[in-house]
Design an enzyme around this catalytic site. Sequence first.
Site, PDB file in Angstrom:
ATOM      1  N   LYS A  22       0.849  -1.200   0.000  1.00 48.39           N
ATOM      2  CA  LYS A  22       0.000   0.000   0.000  1.00 48.39           C
ATOM      3  C   LYS A  22       0.884   1.248   0.000  1.00 48.39           C
ATOM      4  CE  LYS A  22      -1.782   1.500   3.970  1.00 48.39           C
ATOM      5  NZ  LYS A  22      -1.435   2.900   4.288  1.00 48.39           N
ATOM      6  N   ASN A  23       1.931   1.228   0.832  1.00 51.42           N
ATOM      7  CA  ASN A  23       2.726   2.456   1.010  1.00 51.42           C
ATOM      8  C   ASN A  23       3.770   2.665  -0.066  1.00 51.42           C
ATOM      9  OD1 ASN A  23       1.097   2.952   3.129  1.00 51.42           O
ATOM     10  ND2 ASN A  23       2.555   2.343   4.713  1.00 51.42           N
ATOM     11  N   ARG A  92      -4.048   9.892   3.824  1.00 50.74           N
ATOM     12  CA  ARG A  92      -2.849  10.673   4.125  1.00 50.74           C
ATOM     13  C   ARG A  92      -2.103  10.957   2.831  1.00 50.74           C
ATOM     14  NH1 ARG A  92      -0.153  13.999   7.706  1.00 50.74           N
ATOM     15  NH2 ARG A  92       2.082  13.840   7.369  1.00 50.74           N
ATOM     16  N   CYS A 116      -5.085   7.627   9.040  1.00 49.46           N
ATOM     17  CA  CYS A 116      -5.395   7.055  10.359  1.00 49.46           C
ATOM     18  C   CYS A 116      -5.168   8.087  11.462  1.00 49.46           C
ATOM     19  CB  CYS A 116      -4.498   5.852  10.619  1.00 49.46           C
ATOM     20  SG  CYS A 116      -5.032   4.411   9.709  1.00 49.46           S
ATOM     21  N   ARG A 121      -0.280  14.273  13.036  1.00 46.61           N
ATOM     22  CA  ARG A 121       0.115  14.102  11.626  1.00 46.61           C
ATOM     23  C   ARG A 121       0.273  15.454  10.917  1.00 46.61           C
ATOM     24  NH1 ARG A 121      -1.996   8.680   9.161  1.00 46.61           N
ATOM     25  NH2 ARG A 121       0.165   8.630   8.465  1.00 46.61           N
ATOM     26  N   PRO A 122       1.130  16.293  11.460  1.00 47.23           N
ATOM     27  CA  PRO A 122       1.376  17.594  10.821  1.00 47.23           C
ATOM     28  C   PRO A 122       2.065  17.432   9.473  1.00 47.23           C
ATOM     29  CG  PRO A 122       2.956  17.203  12.585  1.00 47.23           C
ATOM     30  CD  PRO A 122       1.968  16.073  12.648  1.00 47.23           C
ATOM     31  N   ASP A 124       4.353  20.004   8.494  1.00 47.54           N
ATOM     32  CA  ASP A 124       5.338  21.097   8.535  1.00 47.54           C
ATOM     33  C   ASP A 124       6.651  20.739   7.827  1.00 47.54           C
ATOM     34  OD1 ASP A 124       5.463  19.250  10.721  1.00 47.54           O
ATOM     35  OD2 ASP A 124       7.032  20.474  11.589  1.00 47.54           O
ATOM     36  N   ASP A 305       4.140   0.392  12.021  1.00 48.96           N
ATOM     37  CA  ASP A 305       2.935  -0.219  11.438  1.00 48.96           C
ATOM     38  C   ASP A 305       2.744  -1.669  11.872  1.00 48.96           C
ATOM     39  OD1 ASP A 305       3.195   1.544   8.237  1.00 48.96           O
ATOM     40  OD2 ASP A 305       2.589   2.181  10.231  1.00 48.96           O
ATOM     41  N   ARG A 397      -8.623  -0.519   4.320  1.00 45.74           N
ATOM     42  CA  ARG A 397      -7.741   0.501   3.716  1.00 45.74           C
ATOM     43  C   ARG A 397      -6.425  -0.127   3.270  1.00 45.74           C
ATOM     44  NH1 ARG A 397      -7.953   5.932   7.132  1.00 45.74           N
ATOM     45  NH2 ARG A 397      -6.571   6.417   5.428  1.00 45.74           N
TER      46      ARG A 397
HETATM   47  C1  EPZ Z   1       3.856   6.910   6.271  1.00 42.52           C
HETATM   48  O1  EPZ Z   1       3.064   7.912   6.891  1.00 42.52           O
HETATM   49  C2  EPZ Z   1       2.952   5.690   6.133  1.00 42.52           C
HETATM   50  N1  EPZ Z   1       1.806   6.015   5.297  1.00 42.52           N
HETATM   51  C3  EPZ Z   1       2.474   5.241   7.526  1.00 42.52           C
HETATM   52  O2  EPZ Z   1       1.715   4.043   7.334  1.00 42.52           O
HETATM   53  C4  EPZ Z   1       3.701   4.906   8.370  1.00 42.52           C
HETATM   54  O3  EPZ Z   1       3.264   4.578   9.688  1.00 42.52           O
HETATM   55  C5  EPZ Z   1       4.627   6.134   8.436  1.00 42.52           C
HETATM   56  O4  EPZ Z   1       4.983   6.542   7.085  1.00 42.52           O
HETATM   57  C6  EPZ Z   1       5.914   5.832   9.196  1.00 42.52           C
HETATM   58  O5  EPZ Z   1       6.560   4.748   8.623  1.00 42.52           O
HETATM   59  C7  EPZ Z   1       1.968   6.052   3.951  1.00 42.52           C
HETATM   60  O6  EPZ Z   1       3.049   5.840   3.437  1.00 42.52           O
HETATM   61  C8  EPZ Z   1       0.741   6.381   3.162  1.00 42.52           C
HETATM   62  P1  EPZ Z   1       5.907  10.196   8.513  1.00 42.52           P
HETATM   63  P2  EPZ Z   1       3.610   9.436   6.987  1.00 42.52           P
HETATM   64  O7  EPZ Z   1       5.810  11.462   7.771  1.00 42.52           O
HETATM   65  O8  EPZ Z   1       4.348   9.781   5.749  1.00 42.52           O
HETATM   66  C9  EPZ Z   1       5.904  13.330  12.050  1.00 42.52           C
HETATM   67  C10 EPZ Z   1      -0.081   2.565   7.674  1.00 42.52           C
HETATM   68  O9  EPZ Z   1      -0.592   2.021   8.668  1.00 42.52           O
HETATM   69  N2  EPZ Z   1       5.819  14.318  10.978  1.00 42.52           N
HETATM   70  O10 EPZ Z   1       7.138   9.361   8.388  1.00 42.52           O
HETATM   71  O11 EPZ Z   1       2.496  10.288   7.429  1.00 42.52           O
HETATM   72  C11 EPZ Z   1       4.603  12.537  12.171  1.00 42.52           C
HETATM   73  O12 EPZ Z   1       3.663  13.235  12.959  1.00 42.52           O
HETATM   74  C12 EPZ Z   1       0.325   4.036   7.731  1.00 42.52           C
HETATM   75  O13 EPZ Z   1       0.125   1.984   6.565  1.00 42.52           O
HETATM   76  C13 EPZ Z   1       5.906  15.667  11.310  1.00 42.52           C
HETATM   77  O14 EPZ Z   1       6.067  16.024  12.482  1.00 42.52           O
HETATM   78  O15 EPZ Z   1       4.651   9.273   8.200  1.00 42.52           O
HETATM   79  C14 EPZ Z   1       5.062  11.257  12.820  1.00 42.52           C
HETATM   80  O16 EPZ Z   1       5.166  11.449  14.218  1.00 42.52           O
HETATM   81  C15 EPZ Z   1       0.070   4.658   9.096  1.00 42.52           C
HETATM   82  N3  EPZ Z   1       5.810  16.604  10.326  1.00 42.52           N
HETATM   83  C16 EPZ Z   1       6.458  11.037  12.219  1.00 42.52           C
HETATM   84  O17 EPZ Z   1       6.872  12.325  11.716  1.00 42.52           O
HETATM   85  C17 EPZ Z   1       5.647  16.241   8.993  1.00 42.52           C
HETATM   86  O18 EPZ Z   1       5.598  17.139   8.120  1.00 42.52           O
HETATM   87  C18 EPZ Z   1       6.479  10.030  11.083  1.00 42.52           C
HETATM   88  O19 EPZ Z   1       5.627  10.515  10.072  1.00 42.52           O
HETATM   89  C19 EPZ Z   1       5.554  14.866   8.672  1.00 42.52           C
HETATM   90  C20 EPZ Z   1       5.651  13.928   9.683  1.00 42.52           C
END
Ligand code: EPZ
Length: 418
Positions: A22-23, A92, A116, A121-122, A124, A305, A397
């Site tokens: 999926k990802n 997302r 989710c 999930r900011p 920034d 995950d 999903r």
């Molecule tokens: C991806 O989400 C995956 N989703 C998530 O899978 C996965 O848990 C996550 O990466 C971590 O591996 C998809 O690929 C569609 P991140 P993503 O940006 O990109 C913080 C599943 O179950 N952050 O690596 O949203 C954030 O809040 C899903 O398949 C910021 O602070 O994850 C989190 O604490 C759930 N600012 C951490 O970083 C930002 O601009 C990791 O988020 C972006 C992220």
Amino acid sequence: MTKLIIQGGRKLSGELEVTAAKNSYLPILAACLLCEEKIELHNYPYYSDTESMCEIITSLGGRIEKEGSVLTVDPSSLFSWKIESELASKVRSSIFTLGALLGRFKRAHVAYPGGCEIGARPIDIHLAGFRKLGVRVEEKHGYIYCNAEKMHPASIMLDFPSVGATESLIMASVNLEGQTRILNAAREPEIVDLQDFLNAMGADVRGAGSSEIIISGVKKLRGCSFTPIADRIIAGTYIIATAMCGGDVLLNGAKAEHLRALIDKIDKSACMIEVKNDKIRVKSDARPIAVGKMETSVYPGLPTDLQAQLLALATISEGSSMIVENVFESRFKHVPELIKMGADVHVKDRVAFVRGVKHLYGASVSGMDLRGTASLVLAGLVADGYTMISNVHHIDRGYKNIEIELSKLGADIKRIDD
Ligand code: EPZ
């Protein structure tokens, strides 16, 4: 309302093909927007999240055809760079389209993403990266307005190795003249898959899988045919299910190297794992032994995950476990539901303390997010009696017909509409 009903107590045995990641599929679908020629994607998995991304592509003017497991995307007739909230808020991955639309149109109006509810999930880090590239970014009324007329290459240091931000910034840079570097990049296998897909379209992206990625802009991308990798989280879910239920399961298609942290953590304690090429065999004939401390982290560490699924395993393992969720700030919503089934867990901040019990008991429980609902399915597979799981749209999903896949392995699980 659709529910899953499970009668626990069955061992699992047999063979499964692990469906596409999926990802990987989600950023690759977004990346199709960068190209003006037809793209053919294989092993299309029909998860509801990938279906939502297809809806986004058609809302922008792209054309989508599905024939069995082949998805053809024709982005040549794209006419819009605006994604309304009702579509963007479903997933997302709608945020990934920002980078692709900037690469294609040099502007984008995208509503805030959904996904989710496992934390704030900011975005920034995404937006800071775009600003570093000279993109004018404005956030108002729930939308992100970007203007990239003055976009230029840059060296971007991510505050955190965000998967989505890494992917968005790669996509924004593939046809930006000059060289862009992303430092402290996320290293997940799905980013390597995105790099391979973009390069199959003629892009020049190097370093994915490491924390420094270099993108050299190219003038034009061409259509291609591509098969995304298998879903390591689905494979990990079935490995843990077999460890919990007992049995002998062969998983085809998943790469064990993408699951090294999980395998190292539970092999020999919760199950026996044999790896041969892209086949993973899991056997278990005794009660799992608690693995003690588990901490989620960015790749190649233990995937966040799989945290919910590992917590389900811990609830019936012999001994106590401590599970630390380091990536998301609110990813224990499955715990109260597992406690309804007799689990002995208590959570403090980002730490779940689990004391293994001999038995869980069937109950009526509710899914709260994708992987948390998967953990309730795993608990239902081992619980005494019947478990009824509501809100199963969460699990759809990222798992296709999970009840059919588990039934193939001998589980007693049905989907009902009541
Ligand atoms: C991806 O989400 C995956 N989703 C998530 O899978 C996965 O848990 C996550 O990466 C971590 O591996 C998809 O690929 C569609 P991140 P993503 O940006 O990109 C913080 C599943 O179950 N952050 O690596 O949203 C954030 O809040 C899903 O398949 C910021 O602070 O994850 C989190 O604490 C759930 N600012 C951490 O970083 C930002 O601009 C990791 O988020 C972006 C992220």
